[in-house]
Design an enzyme around this catalytic site. Structure first.
Site, PDB file in Angstrom:
ATOM      1  N   GLY A 126     -51.384  27.471  13.088  1.00 21.89           N
ATOM      2  CA  GLY A 126     -52.668  27.682  13.788  1.00 21.89           C
ATOM      3  C   GLY A 126     -52.690  29.830  14.201  1.00 21.89           C
ATOM      4  N   LEU A 127     -52.240  29.945  13.418  1.00 22.23           N
ATOM      5  CA  LEU A 127     -52.131  31.623  13.815  1.00 22.23           C
ATOM      6  C   LEU A 127     -53.855  31.877  12.999  1.00 22.23           C
ATOM      7  CD1 LEU A 127     -48.289  32.855  12.390  1.00 22.23           C
ATOM      8  CD2 LEU A 127     -49.947  31.908  14.316  1.00 22.23           C
TER       9      LEU A 127
ATOM     10  N   TYR B  25     -62.181  27.781   6.486  1.00 28.29           N
ATOM     11  CA  TYR B  25     -63.384  28.576   7.023  1.00 28.29           C
ATOM     12  C   TYR B  25     -64.414  27.346   7.613  1.00 28.29           C
ATOM     13  CZ  TYR B  25     -61.341  32.543   4.824  1.00 28.29           C
ATOM     14  OH  TYR B  25     -60.827  33.374   5.315  1.00 28.29           O
TER      15      TYR B  25
END
Ligand SMILES: CC(C)(COP(=O)(O)OP(=O)(O)OC[C@H]1O[C@@H](n2cnc3c(N)ncnc32)[C@H](O)[C@@H]1OP(=O)(O)O)[C@@H](O)C(=O)NCCC(=O)NCCS
Length: 175
Positions: free
Chosen positions: A106-107, A142
């Protein structure tokens, strides 16, 4: 797991150089020649070059830490600091790198949300980035984050011409 973020200053230059080098190397060394990697790393992450970038007011760098350990970084650009002429309503994510040991927790999303927040605060209309066409992991990330391919440009890795996809996300304005 405690996640914290901080904006980089000139004092962070040694750590910035180290993490830039390390994350670029682990991401791309398997798909590029050692000569081209060396040429790129030495040019892009040269101490003076990074110092110049840290002192550019329209650019910002952030470090993300997990339990006080440096886990990744973000570089964003506005106005004429953008690496392509996209105009003042655009906002660039130039670098978003998480060390391999910290990926898929999740970073990347956390840093991307930080970029979206800064773009919104500055009333930007779209956020864009360039990603190597062979970087399938980043492209999938992305796309998951709502970016779509809107173009392409060429890029030199050492002496090899490579294609970067331009990916864009339109920011919804509520005002
Ligand atoms: C690309 C990168 C920044 C993503 O960061 P990350 O911390 O691994 O990704 P996250 O854990 O934050 O993932 C966020 C979301 O994207 C999804 N995602 C991440 N990688 C994915 C992949 N390869 N395929 C599909 N989905 C993916 C996650 O499942 C997650 O979905 P969710 O919101 O439903 O939970 C990271 O992998 C990285 O630093 N890679 C090496 C450097 C690099 O290539 N940088 C980009 C250069 S242009």
């Amino acid at each position: 797991m405690t996640t914290t973020i901080k904006k980089c200053t000139l004092e962070d230059l040694p750590d910035l150089q180290k993490i830039s080098y390390e994350t670029f190397d682990e991401t791309f060394k398997h798909q590029n020649s050692p000569e081209n990697m060396k040429a790129y790393l030495e040019r892009a992450f040269d101490f003076k070059q990074l110092e110049k970038e840290l002192l550019t007011t329209a650019s910002q760098f952030f470090f993300v830490y997990v339990n006080n350990e440096l886990a990744g970084y973000l570089k964003v650009n506005m106005e004429d600091a953008q690496s392509e002429e996209m105009g003042d309503e655009s906002f660039e994510i130039e670098r978003i790198y998480i060390k391999s040991a910290f990926q898929k927790h999740g970073l990347g999303k956390y840093l991307l949300h930080k970029a979206l927040e800064i773009a919104a605060e500055n009333n930007k209309k779209k956020i864009w980035l360039g990603v190597w066409e062979k970087n399938e992991n980043a492209i999938a990330f992305y796309e998951k984050m709502g970016f779509v391919q809107t173009g392409a440009h060429s890029f030199y890795m050492g002496d090899e011409e490579q294609i970067d996809f331009i990916m864009t996300k339109t920011l919804i304005q509520f005002v």
